[in-house]
Scaffold this motif. Structure first.
Motif, PDB file in Angstrom:
ATOM      1  N   GLN A   1       0.824  -1.203   0.000  1.00  0.00           N
ATOM      2  CA  GLN A   1       0.000   0.000   0.000  1.00  0.00           C
ATOM      3  C   GLN A   1       0.862   1.258   0.000  1.00  0.00           C
ATOM      4  O   GLN A   1       0.618   2.207  -0.751  1.00  0.00           O
ATOM      5  CB  GLN A   1      -0.931  -0.012   1.213  1.00  0.00           C
ATOM      6  N   LEU A   2       1.886   1.266   0.837  1.00  0.00           N
ATOM      7  CA  LEU A   2       2.761   2.433   0.919  1.00  0.00           C
ATOM      8  C   LEU A   2       3.517   2.664  -0.390  1.00  0.00           C
ATOM      9  O   LEU A   2       3.677   3.800  -0.843  1.00  0.00           O
ATOM     10  CB  LEU A   2       3.750   2.273   2.075  1.00  0.00           C
ATOM     11  N   ASN A   3       3.980   1.599  -1.009  1.00  0.00           N
ATOM     12  CA  ASN A   3       4.770   1.756  -2.229  1.00  0.00           C
ATOM     13  C   ASN A   3       3.930   2.111  -3.447  1.00  0.00           C
ATOM     14  O   ASN A   3       4.438   2.743  -4.379  1.00  0.00           O
ATOM     15  CB  ASN A   3       5.620   0.512  -2.476  1.00  0.00           C
ATOM     16  N   VAL A   4       2.658   1.747  -3.442  1.00  0.00           N
ATOM     17  CA  VAL A   4       1.767   2.209  -4.508  1.00  0.00           C
ATOM     18  C   VAL A   4       1.686   3.732  -4.462  1.00  0.00           C
ATOM     19  O   VAL A   4       1.770   4.416  -5.490  1.00  0.00           O
ATOM     20  CB  VAL A   4       0.367   1.584  -4.362  1.00  0.00           C
ATOM     21  N   GLN A   5       1.552   4.289  -3.271  1.00  0.00           N
ATOM     22  CA  GLN A   5       1.509   5.740  -3.118  1.00  0.00           C
ATOM     23  C   GLN A   5       2.884   6.363  -3.342  1.00  0.00           C
ATOM     24  O   GLN A   5       3.024   7.408  -3.987  1.00  0.00           O
ATOM     25  CB  GLN A   5       0.984   6.103  -1.729  1.00  0.00           C
ATOM     26  N   GLY A   6       3.912   5.727  -2.824  1.00  0.00           N
ATOM     27  CA  GLY A   6       5.258   6.259  -2.962  1.00  0.00           C
ATOM     28  C   GLY A   6       5.715   6.353  -4.402  1.00  0.00           C
ATOM     29  O   GLY A   6       6.504   7.239  -4.755  1.00  0.00           O
ATOM     30  N   ALA A   7       5.213   5.474  -5.260  1.00  0.00           N
ATOM     31  CA  ALA A   7       5.606   5.485  -6.668  1.00  0.00           C
ATOM     32  C   ALA A   7       5.249   6.790  -7.354  1.00  0.00           C
ATOM     33  O   ALA A   7       5.887   7.186  -8.331  1.00  0.00           O
ATOM     34  CB  ALA A   7       4.955   4.314  -7.404  1.00  0.00           C
ATOM     35  N   THR A   8       4.231   7.473  -6.841  1.00  0.00           N
ATOM     36  CA  THR A   8       3.826   8.765  -7.413  1.00  0.00           C
ATOM     37  C   THR A   8       4.342   9.939  -6.583  1.00  0.00           C
ATOM     38  O   THR A   8       3.947  11.084  -6.799  1.00  0.00           O
ATOM     39  CB  THR A   8       2.291   8.852  -7.520  1.00  0.00           C
ATOM     40  N   GLY A   9       5.221   9.643  -5.614  1.00  0.00           N
ATOM     41  CA  GLY A   9       5.816  10.703  -4.802  1.00  0.00           C
ATOM     42  C   GLY A   9       5.021  11.084  -3.583  1.00  0.00           C
ATOM     43  O   GLY A   9       5.292  12.123  -2.965  1.00  0.00           O
ATOM     44  N   ASN A  10       4.040  10.263  -3.213  1.00  0.00           N
ATOM     45  CA  ASN A  10       3.222  10.559  -2.036  1.00  0.00           C
ATOM     46  C   ASN A  10       3.903  10.063  -0.759  1.00  0.00           C
ATOM     47  O   ASN A  10       4.296   8.900  -0.672  1.00  0.00           O
ATOM     48  CB  ASN A  10       1.847   9.904  -2.154  1.00  0.00           C
ATOM     49  N   ALA A  11       4.025  10.949   0.222  1.00  0.00           N
ATOM     50  CA  ALA A  11       4.666  10.620   1.495  1.00  0.00           C
ATOM     51  C   ALA A  11       3.610  10.399   2.570  1.00  0.00           C
ATOM     52  O   ALA A  11       2.678  11.203   2.726  1.00  0.00           O
ATOM     53  CB  ALA A  11       5.605  11.741   1.922  1.00  0.00           C
ATOM     54  N   LEU A  12       3.751   9.337   3.347  1.00  0.00           N
ATOM     55  CA  LEU A  12       2.790   9.024   4.399  1.00  0.00           C
ATOM     56  C   LEU A  12       2.855  10.035   5.532  1.00  0.00           C
ATOM     57  O   LEU A  12       3.921  10.307   6.075  1.00  0.00           O
ATOM     58  CB  LEU A  12       3.074   7.626   4.957  1.00  0.00           C
ATOM     59  N   LEU A  13       1.694  10.591   5.889  1.00  0.00           N
ATOM     60  CA  LEU A  13       1.599  11.436   7.082  1.00  0.00           C
ATOM     61  C   LEU A  13       1.080  10.658   8.277  1.00  0.00           C
ATOM     62  O   LEU A  13       1.500  10.886   9.402  1.00  0.00           O
ATOM     63  CB  LEU A  13       0.682  12.633   6.814  1.00  0.00           C
ATOM     64  N   GLY A  14       0.134   9.762   8.066  1.00  0.00           N
ATOM     65  CA  GLY A  14      -0.401   8.985   9.173  1.00  0.00           C
ATOM     66  C   GLY A  14      -1.854   8.648   8.947  1.00  0.00           C
ATOM     67  O   GLY A  14      -2.452   8.999   7.927  1.00  0.00           O
ATOM     68  N   THR A  15      -2.444   7.940   9.905  1.00  0.00           N
ATOM     69  CA  THR A  15      -3.848   7.557   9.847  1.00  0.00           C
ATOM     70  C   THR A  15      -4.667   8.518  10.697  1.00  0.00           C
ATOM     71  O   THR A  15      -4.327   8.771  11.849  1.00  0.00           O
ATOM     72  CB  THR A  15      -4.042   6.111  10.339  1.00  0.00           C
ATOM     73  N   TYR A  16      -5.735   9.041  10.119  1.00  0.00           N
ATOM     74  CA  TYR A  16      -6.564  10.039  10.788  1.00  0.00           C
ATOM     75  C   TYR A  16      -8.005   9.555  10.881  1.00  0.00           C
ATOM     76  O   TYR A  16      -8.484   8.789  10.044  1.00  0.00           O
ATOM     77  CB  TYR A  16      -6.538  11.361  10.015  1.00  0.00           C
ATOM     78  N   THR A  17      -8.686  10.024  11.920  1.00  0.00           N
ATOM     79  CA  THR A  17     -10.093   9.732  12.109  1.00  0.00           C
ATOM     80  C   THR A  17     -10.925  10.839  11.484  1.00  0.00           C
ATOM     81  O   THR A  17     -10.688  12.015  11.746  1.00  0.00           O
ATOM     82  CB  THR A  17     -10.424   9.639  13.605  1.00  0.00           C
ATOM     83  N   VAL A  18     -11.912  10.467  10.662  1.00  0.00           N
ATOM     84  CA  VAL A  18     -12.772  11.454  10.000  1.00  0.00           C
ATOM     85  C   VAL A  18     -14.230  10.996  10.069  1.00  0.00           C
ATOM     86  O   VAL A  18     -14.515   9.817  10.281  1.00  0.00           O
ATOM     87  CB  VAL A  18     -12.374  11.654   8.522  1.00  0.00           C
ATOM     88  N   ASP A  19     -15.139  11.945   9.899  1.00  0.00           N
ATOM     89  CA  ASP A  19     -16.584  11.685   9.856  1.00  0.00           C
ATOM     90  C   ASP A  19     -17.124  11.136  11.185  1.00  0.00           C
ATOM     91  O   ASP A  19     -17.935  11.761  11.846  1.00  0.00           O
ATOM     92  CB  ASP A  19     -16.953  10.748   8.704  1.00  0.00           C
ATOM     93  N   THR A  20     -16.674   9.943  11.567  1.00  0.00           N
ATOM     94  CA  THR A  20     -17.061   9.344  12.834  1.00  0.00           C
ATOM     95  C   THR A  20     -15.816   8.745  13.469  1.00  0.00           C
ATOM     96  O   THR A  20     -14.774   8.611  12.826  1.00  0.00           O
ATOM     97  CB  THR A  20     -18.101   8.223  12.654  1.00  0.00           C
ATOM     98  N   LEU A  21     -15.928   8.359  14.735  1.00  0.00           N
ATOM     99  CA  LEU A  21     -14.773   7.772  15.425  1.00  0.00           C
ATOM    100  C   LEU A  21     -14.447   6.380  14.910  1.00  0.00           C
ATOM    101  O   LEU A  21     -13.470   5.767  15.342  1.00  0.00           O
ATOM    102  CB  LEU A  21     -15.026   7.738  16.930  1.00  0.00           C
ATOM    103  N   ASN A  22     -15.264   5.868  13.973  1.00  0.00           N
ATOM    104  CA  ASN A  22     -15.009   4.551  13.396  1.00  0.00           C
ATOM    105  C   ASN A  22     -14.643   4.633  11.918  1.00  0.00           C
ATOM    106  O   ASN A  22     -14.660   3.624  11.219  1.00  0.00           O
ATOM    107  CB  ASN A  22     -16.235   3.648  13.563  1.00  0.00           C
ATOM    108  N   THR A  23     -14.313   5.834  11.445  1.00  0.00           N
ATOM    109  CA  THR A  23     -13.948   6.024  10.042  1.00  0.00           C
ATOM    110  C   THR A  23     -12.518   6.551   9.970  1.00  0.00           C
ATOM    111  O   THR A  23     -12.200   7.555  10.608  1.00  0.00           O
ATOM    112  CB  THR A  23     -14.900   7.014   9.349  1.00  0.00           C
ATOM    113  N   PHE A  24     -11.675   5.863   9.188  1.00  0.00           N
ATOM    114  CA  PHE A  24     -10.258   6.191   9.171  1.00  0.00           C
ATOM    115  C   PHE A  24      -9.757   6.356   7.741  1.00  0.00           C
ATOM    116  O   PHE A  24     -10.237   5.677   6.815  1.00  0.00           O
ATOM    117  CB  PHE A  24      -9.436   5.087   9.857  1.00  0.00           C
TER     118      PHE A  24
END
Length: 335
Positions: free
Chosen positions: A236-259
């Protein structure tokens, strides 16, 4: 977490809150600062483990002593132990992109309102200091919490900050729109937080006077426990990294059960980013952790931190080739 100069949330015990990064379990060693923008030469580095200061005064002295040697403070680290006291230390980094850097640190009393925070950030930014985050010196209720700023005295770069109040939980679409709008103006997403006692939630953005850059953000739907295992995380990380995307982290959005996993793409990133993910040896001592990090850094692979996957196993993540990379809890290493 929060003992003796550790980032306040790097032990992973706190529940996730909307727009705040889901903490990775300790240790979360962070990542290096940015190599020279667009520089094709591989950046290598070296980590150094130091003892954890017990007071803010001792901490500031240690930070500045290491900074004068060209070492940037990364984060506090701890062994995976269930017996107390848990061995802890402070991790520092020097790399070939900052071989001539001299770092100067300052500590400030944390702001308690958004206007005061904006003023504090910009007063420091005007002097060339970047906000790293909040550190706690000492233990328990008696810990002394300080805001940490770091300046490279060999540079003339200054920083402008903007603080955007937010709600808890924050809507996914609203957060994505805010990140991209700020990024298009050259403001990089730096961190999220909550002020006490008013419980005001906010996002911090920073813009450097040079080099000029813009930022775009990618959201990848996730779960509280992330990908199935280390191999899936690496893919998953390398699919994003191939386009130059750097991981910031996992965030909670919308509800406390949505990431969502949030990735950042800098306009200065002209080459792919590669990630390696290896099973964490939870029996490692601090010295062994540092030795492994140094073996990787000598090959240009820098420590991002330890992430747990859905199989309930810890995985150590290394990053190579990113021009703008940082752990969302540990903050930037070099300004």
């Amino acid at each position: 977490g929060g003992d003796g100069g550790r980032p306040l949330d790097d032990d992973g015990d706190d529940p996730p809150v909307s727009t705040a990064p889901t903490p990775a379990p300790a240790p979360t060693p962070g990542v290096p600062g940015e190599p020279n923008p667009g520089q094709p030469v591989a950046v290598t580095g070296q980590y150094r483990l130091e003892s954890t200061p017990a007071t803010a005064a001792a901490g500031l002295a240690a930070l500045n002593a290491m900074g004068q040697l060209g070492y940037g403070y990364v984060t506090g680290v701890a062994e995976y132990r269930t017996t107390m006291p848990v061995p802890m230390g402070d991790l520092y980094l020097t790399d070939t992109a900052h071989a001539t850097s001299k770092l100067q640190y300052s500590l400030a009393t944390p702001a308690t309102t958004v206007p005061a925070l904006v003023a504090q950030l910009n007063q420091n930014g005007a002097t060339g200091a970047m906000y790293k985050g909040e550190l706690a010196f000492g233990t328990g209720l008696g810990a002394d919490i300080r805001s940490v700023f770091v300046k490279d005295t060999t540079k003339t770069t200054t920083f402008t900050y903007e603080v955007k109040p937010t709600t808890l939980p924050t809507g996914k679409a609203a957060l994505k729109a805010e990140l991209d709008a700020q990024g298009a103006r050259g403001f990089q997403f730096l961190s999220s937080g909550i002020l006490t006692p008013g419980m005001e939630a906010f996002n911090i953005y920073v813009k450097a006077s040079a080099p000029a850059a813009t930022y775009t953000y990618t959201f990848v739907d996730s779960t509280a426990t992330g990908p199935a295992n280390g191999a899936a995380l690496k893919q998953q990380l390398n699919v994003q990294g191939a386009t130059g995307n750097a991981l910031l982290g996992t965030y909670t959005v919308d509800t406390l059960n949505t990431f969502v996993q949030i990735f950042e793409k800098s306009s200065l990133q002209t080459t792919p980013i590669t990630y390696d993910v290896v099973a964490t040896d939870t029996n490692d001592t601090l010295a062994q952790m540092t030795a492994k990090a140094n073996t990787r850094a000598a090959a240009g692979e820098f420590l991002y931190g330890d992430l747990m996957t859905s199989d309930q196993k810890f995985n150590t993540v290394y990053v190579k080739g990113a021009v703008s990379n940082r752990h969302p809890l540990a903050g930037p290493v070099f300004p």
